[in-house]
Write a protein that holds these residues in place. Structure first.
Motif, short mmCIF file in Angstrom:
data_model
loop_
_atom_site.label_atom_id
_atom_site.label_comp_id
_atom_site.label_asym_id
_atom_site.label_seq_id
_atom_site.Cartn_x
_atom_site.Cartn_y
_atom_site.Cartn_z
N LYS A 266 -7.37 -6.77 0.03
CA LYS A 266 -8.15 -5.88 -0.82
C LYS A 266 -8.34 -4.52 -0.17
O LYS A 266 -8.28 -3.47 -0.83
CB LYS A 266 -9.50 -6.52 -1.14
CG LYS A 266 -10.30 -5.79 -2.21
CD LYS A 266 -11.55 -6.57 -2.57
CE LYS A 266 -12.34 -5.86 -3.66
NZ LYS A 266 -13.56 -6.63 -4.03
N GLU A 267 -8.57 -4.52 1.14
CA GLU A 267 -8.72 -3.26 1.87
C GLU A 267 -7.47 -2.40 1.77
O GLU A 267 -7.54 -1.17 1.87
CB GLU A 267 -9.02 -3.54 3.35
CG GLU A 267 -10.41 -4.08 3.62
CD GLU A 267 -10.59 -4.47 5.08
OE1 GLU A 267 -9.64 -4.29 5.87
OE2 GLU A 267 -11.68 -4.95 5.43
N THR B 163 -4.85 -6.45 -4.81
CA THR B 163 -5.93 -7.17 -5.48
C THR B 163 -5.45 -8.43 -6.19
O THR B 163 -6.25 -9.16 -6.77
CB THR B 163 -6.62 -6.26 -6.51
OG1 THR B 163 -5.62 -5.77 -7.43
CG2 THR B 163 -7.30 -5.09 -5.81
N LYS B 164 -4.13 -8.66 -6.15
CA LYS B 164 -3.56 -9.84 -6.81
C LYS B 164 -2.68 -10.62 -5.83
O LYS B 164 -1.57 -10.19 -5.50
CB LYS B 164 -2.74 -9.42 -8.04
CG LYS B 164 -3.59 -8.78 -9.13
CD LYS B 164 -2.77 -8.43 -10.35
CE LYS B 164 -3.65 -7.84 -11.46
NZ LYS B 164 -2.86 -7.53 -12.68
N ASN C 69 0.16 -3.66 -6.15
CA ASN C 69 -1.08 -4.41 -5.95
C ASN C 69 -0.90 -5.91 -5.95
O ASN C 69 -1.87 -6.67 -5.97
CB ASN C 69 -2.11 -4.03 -7.02
CG ASN C 69 -1.71 -4.49 -8.42
OD1 ASN C 69 -0.60 -4.99 -8.63
ND2 ASN C 69 -2.60 -4.31 -9.37
N LYS D 278 0.83 -1.21 0.00
CA LYS D 278 0.00 0.00 0.00
C LYS D 278 0.87 1.25 0.00
O LYS D 278 0.58 2.22 -0.74
CB LYS D 278 -0.92 -0.01 1.22
CG LYS D 278 -1.90 1.15 1.27
CD LYS D 278 -2.84 1.04 2.47
CE LYS D 278 -3.85 2.18 2.49
NZ LYS D 278 -4.78 2.06 3.65
N GLU E 89 -9.27 -12.23 -6.12
CA GLU E 89 -7.98 -11.81 -5.55
C GLU E 89 -6.97 -12.96 -5.62
O GLU E 89 -5.76 -12.75 -5.67
CB GLU E 89 -8.13 -11.36 -4.09
CG GLU E 89 -8.90 -10.06 -3.91
CD GLU E 89 -10.40 -10.26 -4.03
OE1 GLU E 89 -11.09 -9.30 -4.38
OE2 GLU E 89 -10.88 -11.39 -3.77
N ALA F 17 -7.77 -12.43 2.02
CA ALA F 17 -8.05 -11.73 0.77
C ALA F 17 -8.81 -10.44 1.02
O ALA F 17 -8.57 -9.42 0.36
CB ALA F 17 -8.83 -12.64 -0.18
N ALA F 18 -9.73 -10.47 1.98
CA ALA F 18 -10.48 -9.26 2.33
C ALA F 18 -9.54 -8.20 2.90
O ALA F 18 -9.62 -7.01 2.56
CB ALA F 18 -11.58 -9.59 3.32
#
Length: 321
Positions: free
Chosen positions: A159-160, A164-165, A106, A101, A192, A155-156
């Motif tokens: 994603k936050e 995303t990968k 990503n 981040k 994801e 994964a959640a």
């Protein structure tokens, strides 16, 4: 596509020294280890996340090298039945996500992990057959109670934080090791979940990497370039499941090889052409784990093969059509 490198090949060098060497060889992007089995010799996310000055210095070092980062590697076993090991690897993975981040990335590369055979297990249990039926009970426990719940939550979290990968390396010894197991976890968790495509682990299992590329298509989020030599004599006698140490090269059924020493140039051109055909245009990270070749000589040879076979430029219009 870009020529990349799994950077821990120079884990005994400073990040600056490693980048200088890679840059001189024409490598364009790096995949640094950020914990788990990959270690943290070049990038320690916890340290960088806790110190903005050090984080800024790290970013500047990468920028000054003229290179980029394709993904952060955090290859561990976050569902290990030993809770201390699982917790340590899970922490490394989450720190890698947080660092992504901060860096505007990503993608992380990692393993799915492997659980034990029950709540009181001490060691992972990789199931390779369906009989006796005890093994099916182990798989039911591993998938439904451990693997799927863990990756849904992770994964959640990823994603936050803009990741995303999640590129899982299809690696024997872990629960996601082929096309079928990858697709099963992806269906249960979400998009994801994808692949860090490494043909070496597919080859010795008897899979055809080009067929796997065509099967997984847009689930391929990152690529490794590592070769394997399957010994026809040892395999004919003992098959491909081999627990002998990697240093016992002459007696093993297969060993990892420098690019071009397991398969020829035409083989790699076919892989890279198929990757382009399915729309992949990311990094191809060279991973050197050849016990028969000096790491510097091996890497230099691998880079030459990659440069000769990788497709770099955009396609032109089909003027002949």
């Amino acid at each position: 596509m870009k020529v990349g490198i799994v950077a821990n090949i120079l884990q005994d060098k400073s990040l600056g020294e490693a980048l200088e060497y890679f840059q001189k060889m024409g490598i364009q992007t790096i995949e640094p280890g950020c914990g788990g089995y990959a270690g943290k010799s070049h990038v320690n996310p916890a340290v960088l996340l806790a110190d903005q000055e050090k984080l800024a210095g790290f970013k500047q070092t990468i920028e000054d090298s003229g290179m980029t980062i394709s993904a952060l590697s955090c290859h561990g076993n976050p569902i290990h039945p030993d809770q201390a090991i699982a917790a340590a690897h899970d922490t490394d993975m989450r720190d890698a996500v947080r660092l992504c981040k901060e860096l505007g990335l990503n993608t992380i590369t990692c393993f799915s992990g492997c659980a034990g055979d029950g709540p009181d297990s001490r060691f992972p249990n990789w199931v390779t057959c369906s009989w006796p039926e005890d093994y099916l009970k182990i798989l039911e426990y591993q998938w439904n109670e451990i693997l799927i719940p863990y990756w849904k939550e992770f994964a959640a979290f990823a994603k936050e934080n803009g990741v995303t990968k999640i590129a899982l390396e299809l690696h024997p010894g872990f629960m996601v090791y082929n096309s079928e197991t990858l697709k099963r976890l992806r269906a249960a968790v979400g998009l994801e979940i994808g692949v860090n495509f490494d043909p070496s682990h597919l080859l010795w299992q008897g899979m055809d990497p080009v067929s796997v590329i065509r099967e997984l298509k847009d689930a391929i989020y990152h690529v490794h370039a590592k070769d394997v030599r399957v010994d026809p004599i040892n395999t004919a006698i003992n098959g491909v499941l081999d627990t002998k140490h990697y240093s016992d090269e002459i007696n093993r059924s297969w060993i990892f090889r420098t690019i071009g020493y397991g398969n020829d140039l035409a083989y790699w051109k076919n892989i890279f052409s198929t990757l382009r055909a399915i729309g992949y245009d990311g990094a191809v990270s060279i991973e050197h784990e050849d016990s028969l070749v000096n790491r510097f000589e091996g890497l230099e040879k691998a880079v030459r093969v990659i440069k000769d076979s990788l497709i770099f430029e955009e396609k032109t219009e089909m003027w002949w059509a």
